[in-house]
Design a protein around this motif. Structure first.
Motif, mmCIF file in Angstrom:
data_model
loop_
_atom_site.group_PDB
_atom_site.id
_atom_site.type_symbol
_atom_site.label_atom_id
_atom_site.label_comp_id
_atom_site.label_asym_id
_atom_site.label_seq_id
_atom_site.Cartn_x
_atom_site.Cartn_y
_atom_site.Cartn_z
ATOM 1 N N SER A 66 0.793 -1.341 -0.100
ATOM 2 C CA SER A 66 0.049 0.040 -0.015
ATOM 3 C C SER A 66 0.805 1.343 0.030
ATOM 4 N N PHE A 67 1.908 1.089 0.693
ATOM 5 C CA PHE A 67 2.744 2.339 0.892
ATOM 6 C C PHE A 67 3.457 2.575 -0.517
ATOM 7 N N ALA A 68 3.970 1.223 -1.077
ATOM 8 C CA ALA A 68 4.818 1.421 -2.327
ATOM 9 C C ALA A 68 3.794 1.947 -3.640
ATOM 10 N N ASP A 69 2.568 1.535 -3.555
ATOM 11 C CA ASP A 69 1.498 2.259 -4.494
ATOM 12 C C ASP A 69 1.541 3.792 -4.549
ATOM 13 N N LYS A 70 1.662 4.423 -3.174
ATOM 14 C CA LYS A 70 1.702 5.833 -2.888
ATOM 15 C C LYS A 70 3.108 6.394 -3.101
ATOM 16 N N GLU A 71 4.076 5.602 -3.408
ATOM 17 C CA GLU A 71 5.625 6.011 -3.539
ATOM 18 C C GLU A 71 6.110 6.466 -2.258
ATOM 19 N N ASN A 72 5.762 6.003 -1.314
ATOM 20 C CA ASN A 72 6.429 6.237 -0.016
ATOM 21 C C ASN A 72 7.212 4.825 0.174
ATOM 22 N N TRP A 73 8.543 5.114 -0.501
ATOM 23 C CA TRP A 73 9.179 3.941 -0.609
ATOM 24 C C TRP A 73 10.130 3.423 0.848
ATOM 25 N N LYS A 74 10.458 4.466 1.541
ATOM 26 C CA LYS A 74 10.984 4.253 2.867
ATOM 27 C C LYS A 74 10.155 3.402 3.688
ATOM 28 N N ALA A 75 8.922 3.923 3.845
ATOM 29 C CA ALA A 75 7.896 3.185 4.614
ATOM 30 C C ALA A 75 7.465 1.932 4.137
ATOM 31 N N ALA A 76 7.392 1.501 2.831
ATOM 32 C CA ALA A 76 7.355 0.165 2.325
ATOM 33 C C ALA A 76 8.452 -0.860 2.644
#
Length: 206
Positions: A66-76
């Motif tokens: 879900s985080f990767a879909d939002k391009e929040n790479w660090k959280a993912a």
């Protein structure tokens, strides 16, 4: 779940006891059957703990997606790092991590995760593509070509073939340019060394 597991162990214990008797006496037994022992309880708790870890890891994997879909790479990747410790055979998770590390410009980690994915699933085409791209980003052009060629030899699906072809052409171009620069650098070093090593001529006094 615990009750189901205990029931399974109990039935297994009955079968073990009956199998020790002649077949004509297996319908009755005079000695009491001990359905559950302390070891059984420990085994049940161990299985439940493992299943709890797997469920948590799967949840972290989905949250990371879900985080990767939002391009929040660090959280993912932080969630996936915990998840992959349990899901250590999940090649798709490792490939996703490799792609995210590339987005974060962490090329060495991207190469490592792509190789881990391929060690679990050698014929997984996306991981070959990820490895090729990670090596390309890391400046290992020759190794990138080998990785991409290996993926192409495994007959990737139609939607991935253009990606392999484009990356292969780009890697080949960079590899060629790198060799030219290396040759030019070698020529420059040779010229510099010959200049440094040339003996100085003495100026004759008039």
């Amino acid at each position: 779940l615990k009750l189901q597991f205990l029931y399974f162990i109990g039935m297994k214990r009955v079968q073990e006891v009956q199998s020790e008797q002649p077949f004509w006496k297996r319908t009755r037994t005079n000695k009491p059957i001990e359905f559950f022992s302390d070891d059984d309880e420990v085994e049940v708790e161990k299985v439940l703990r493992i299943e709890g870890k797997v469920e948590r890891a799967e949840r972290l994997k989905k949250e990371g997606m879900s985080f990767a879909d939002k391009e929040n790479w660090k959280a993912a990747v932080e969630l996936w790092e915990d998840s992959v410790e349990v899901l250590d055979k999940d090649h798709k998770l490792m490939d996703m991590m490799s792609q995210v590390y590339m987005e974060m410009n962490a090329t060495e980690e991207a190469v490592s995760l792509a190789r881990r994915a391929l060690s679990c699933a050698p014929s997984y085409h996306p991981a070959h593509l990820s490895l090729g791209r990670a090596l390309l980003n890391n400046g290992d052009f020759s190794l990138a070509i080998i990785a991409l060629q290996t993926g192409l030899s495994l007959d990737p699906p139609a939607e991935l073939r253009p990606l392999f072809a484009d990356d292969m052409a780009y890697a080949t171009l960079l590899c060629s340019e790198d060799k030219k620069l290396e040759q030019l650098g070698s020529e420059r070093r040779s010229l510099k060394e010959s200049t440094v090593l040339r003996p100085a001529t003495r100026i004759k006094k008039i």
